[in-house]
Write an enzyme that holds these catalytic residues in place. Sequence first.
Site, PDB file in Angstrom:
ATOM      1  N   ASP A 106       0.849  -1.197   0.000  1.00 41.28           N
ATOM      2  CA  ASP A 106       0.000   0.000   0.000  1.00 41.28           C
ATOM      3  C   ASP A 106       0.884   1.246   0.000  1.00 41.28           C
ATOM      4  OD1 ASP A 106      -2.106  -1.741   0.250  1.00 41.28           O
ATOM      5  OD2 ASP A 106      -2.251  -1.507   2.429  1.00 41.28           O
TER       6      ASP A 106
HETATM    7  N1  URA Z   1      -1.134  -6.027   3.808  1.00 37.53           N
HETATM    8  C1  URA Z   1      -1.652  -4.768   3.838  1.00 37.53           C
HETATM    9  O1  URA Z   1      -2.674  -4.516   4.440  1.00 37.53           O
HETATM   10  N2  URA Z   1      -0.988  -3.803   3.176  1.00 37.53           N
HETATM   11  C2  URA Z   1       0.182  -4.009   2.529  1.00 37.53           C
HETATM   12  O2  URA Z   1       0.755  -3.069   1.980  1.00 37.53           O
HETATM   13  C3  URA Z   1       0.705  -5.306   2.521  1.00 37.53           C
HETATM   14  C4  URA Z   1       0.029  -6.297   3.165  1.00 37.53           C
END
Ligand code: URA
Length: 218
Positions: A86
């Site tokens: 993310d």
């Molecule tokens: N899980 C999440 O919630 N976000 C990420 O960036 C990676 C794994």
Amino acid sequence: MHRLIKSGAVSVNGITTKDRGFCIDPETAEIKINGQAVSLEKYVYIMLNKPEGVVSATKDPTEKTVVDLVPAELKKKNLFPAGRLDRNTTGFVLITDNGDFAHKILSPKNHIEKTYEARLAERIDEESLKKVAEGITLGDGTECLPAKVKVLEDGENPLIEIKICEGKYHQIKRMFAAVGNAVIELKRVKMGELPLDESLAPGECKILSKEEVELINK
Ligand code: URA
């Protein structure tokens, strides 16, 4: 390449050669073109320590991407991030031009663990950790495979190490949301058996050696 060799632009182990038939050991030869080191490997594997605020994509019309952070001397055609973090997640992103390898390490079937450190908004009890570890069902009914969890720091805002083999959308955030908690910081610290090189400052990259790439695939 032939023209470059003929022009004297190419050196092997520090010696300029104009001989096209010059034999080299591809495992050890240090090849330079106009003083710049070049690789003979077919594919490249780059570890990026992703900072916050960067998107896991190759190109984006408005946002800075993880591939934009690869310095010019490491840039190659067709680079892409193997798996997405993310925008506000930090840590280890593998950038490569090898689609088969990316597919192999991302497929849950191959059980390659991705290790994260998640800072939580609230205290967490044993029961909730057990639910996450046993394979939790997310709010929308999506079932997760079992995960490995370990408390690294206890307290008001615990730090949890969590290992998963899948990469569902916002997976870790949604796993903790399913037990009534929230992730306030998330960092990927390991892929397979290869840890993030903590000497890389956020935004820095390095090329991985063959041995390091093999550790991802373990
Ligand atoms: N899980 C999440 O919630 N976000 C990420 O960036 C990676 C794994």
